[in-house]
Enzyme design. Structure first.
Site, PDB file in Angstrom:
ATOM      1  N   SER A   1     -17.243  -1.050  29.157  1.00  0.00           N
ATOM      2  CA  SER A   1     -18.234  -1.650  28.280  1.00  0.00           C
ATOM      3  C   SER A   1     -19.125  -2.591  29.104  1.00  0.00           C
ATOM      4  O   SER A   1     -19.718  -2.163  30.080  1.00  0.00           O
ATOM      5  CB  SER A   1     -17.536  -2.362  27.123  1.00  0.00           C
TER       6      SER A   1
ATOM      7  N   ASP B   1     -18.357   7.591  20.816  1.00  0.00           N
ATOM      8  CA  ASP B   1     -18.666   6.172  20.964  1.00  0.00           C
ATOM      9  C   ASP B   1     -20.163   5.970  20.796  1.00  0.00           C
ATOM     10  O   ASP B   1     -20.957   6.516  21.569  1.00  0.00           O
ATOM     11  CB  ASP B   1     -18.223   5.705  22.348  1.00  0.00           C
TER      12      ASP B   1
ATOM     13  N   HIS C   1     -14.747   4.601  22.585  1.00  0.00           N
ATOM     14  CA  HIS C   1     -15.108   3.538  23.511  1.00  0.00           C
ATOM     15  C   HIS C   1     -13.978   3.230  24.506  1.00  0.00           C
ATOM     16  O   HIS C   1     -12.877   2.834  24.109  1.00  0.00           O
ATOM     17  CB  HIS C   1     -15.440   2.287  22.702  1.00  0.00           C
TER      18      HIS C   1
END
Length: 504
Positions: free
Chosen positions: A203, A440, A465
């Site tokens: 991320s 995601d 994710h």
């Protein structure tokens, strides 16, 4: 249908990656032109969205290898020579050398870049490092991001987050310089100057890993950037892209569910306009408090559905089953209320206000108000949510009010690039893996195609994710095992190429 503005801007949203106002706050979606983004990985799946990530968490093994904790006295400001810039703070890092082959064998060092939360809360999120430490004979290192955990400038969180003057040293560039210095110092102390370093993050941390490879190629031989939406800046990605994926996930789960959700917002507005309409809505959705607008219900549902899609497609399907399983003839809002009840879990009425964190500032909120400006806004023609536009002036006003700063929306692409990324990185970069699961929503802002032979995109249709970098499990689906194997083979080749070049 366009969502009309409400009169106040709620607290900045709690939150991965890419954008909103991260997780130290209750996510308060505001149906206004200003849009905070959904949660990045950080602490998001651990607090407000804990229930959404329980299935993923149950897959993660605790780290069985013993970790030792260390601190490096880090420089506050790497880029100026002002007196305050020479101040230091203890930056925490943790490492395990159980399987390390040592400097005599030039054995590799795997470094995980901490993101927007306490490093101890992230240790089990990135099992791919520990899963493969033995076969690579690797040293495993986790470095905490400045302004989190115990890596706090100015002595305490209260002091560090006091105002813009103290928070001003919280930037991605400062964080990358921190990591460069810790890695360099660690290698020196271990007499491991010739040991190759591979960096990894997910991320926001994945963006940091990719940027680190580009900024500090002399320190790392390669980077794994999982679910890294580094193209969600400066209008490189359409504002509705995130919610397009959210909507696709729900539509893939059930066409009737998707259509029901899509039609619900107009129906809510219609009911509100009726006599005692708000009381009727409160009864349908079992709301704890009185309503002033149907938008308050939307404010709760919108981020919940976003984060569910981001982390757990199985729960998307479960929400749709709850909606679709209502008896024939059930009206649109009652069906949606069944999905909301499942999403909320537990018994009792639905509390729309949440608990929050008492109004204390969010580190990610600071970043999204300075450099990490990620415009997200749904469109009712392309998503299942009502239309709202991203208004930079309103966004800036909120940042000025909450932090006393004005965002710099073009800085990230100036500092790290992004425009014409294929052309630029084809000749400039090397050895980066961009991994994404296409379920995601943040994958919409990542690199999804190979740029060169050594800058590669590995995608899976069903992944969510950062799923590829959590600890492996025996019953993982084949596609996930294949994705991880591809990544490991590439890392192994990086290390082999380095070892061969070292001998020449």
């Amino acid at each position: 249908m366009e969502f009309s503005p409400v009169s106040t801007l709620g607290g900045f949203c709690t939150f991965l990656i890419l954008v909103g106002f991260l997780l130290d706050f209750t996510y308060s979606f505001n149906p206004h032109p200003w849009f905070p983004s959904p949660p990045l990985l950080g602490s998001a799946g651990k607090n407000r969205f804990h229930s959404l990530t329980m299935e993923m968490k149950s897959r993660r093994r605790p780290i069985s290898m013993e970790l030792t904790t260390h601190h490096y006295m880090q420089t506050l400001d790497h880029f100026t020579f002002t007196p305050d810039g020479y101040r230091t703070f203890p930056q925490r890092y943790m490492m395990n050398n159980t399987y390390w082959g040592g400097p005599q064998n030039n054995s590799p060092i795997f470094v995980y870049f901490g993101a927007e939360s306490n490093i101890t809360s992230q240790l089990n999120d990135f099992g791919i490092m520990t899963d493969h430490a033995a076969e690579f004979r690797a040293l495993v290192v986790f470095i905490e991001h400045r302004y989190y955990g115990t890596s706090m400038p100015f002595g305490s969180r209260d002091e560090a987050y006091a105002n813009a003057s103290t928070l001003g040293y919280y930037t991605s560039s400062q964080a990358l310089a921190d990591y460069a210095i810790v890695i360099t110092d660690l290698k020196k102390n271990l007499s491991a100057n010739d040991c190759p370093v591979v960096v990894l993050g997910g991320s926001y941390g994945g963006m940091l890993a990719a940027w680190f490879r580009l900024k500090y190629p002399h320190i790392t031989i390669g980077a794994v950037a999982s679910s890294a939406p580094l193209l969600y800046f400066d209008n490189l990605t359409p504002h509705d892209a995130y919610d397009r994926v959210v909507s696709k996930d729900f539509r893939d789960a059930s066409e009737s569910c998707y259509q029901n959700i899509r039609e619900s917002w107009e129906e809510m507005a219609k009911v509100e306009s009726e006599p005692k309409g708000l009381q009727k809505l409160a009864k349908i959705f079992n709301i704890c408090e009185s309503l002033s607008s149907w938008g308050e219900i939307f404010n709760w549902i919108y981020p919940e559905f976003q984060v569910t899609a981001q982390y757990n497609f199985s729960r998307v399907k479960a929400i749709c089953r709850a909606i679709d399983s209502q008896p024939p003839g059930t009206d649109t809002l009652t069906r949606l209320a069944a999905g909301v009840k499942y999403t909320k879990g537990g018994s009792g009425c639905l509390n729309l206000t949440g608990s929050g964190n008492g109004g204390s500032p969010s580190g990610w909120g600071w970043q999204t108000c300075t450099e990490m400006v990620t415009p997200l806004a749904p469109n009712d023609q392309t998503t299942m949510f009502p239309t709202s536009r991203f208004d930079m002036k309103f966004y800036s006003d909120g940042c000025r009010r909450d932090f006393g700063v004005v965002p710099r929306p073009h800085w990230i692409t100036t500092e790290f690039g992004g425009h014409n990324i294929k052309k630029v990185l084809k000749y400039f970069g090397s050895n980066i893996i961009f991994s994404n699961g296409l379920r995601d929503p943040y994958s919409s802002g990542s690199v999804l195609e190979n740029i060169s032979k050594s800058i590669v995109a590995i995608t899976t249709k069903e992944g969510v994710h950062c799923e590829d970098i959590v600890a492996a499990k025996s019953d993982d689906p084949k596609w996930l095992k294949v994705q991880r194997l591809k990544e490991i083979k590439i890392i192994a080749q990086w290390i082999l190429d380095y070892q061969i070049s070292f001998l020449l």
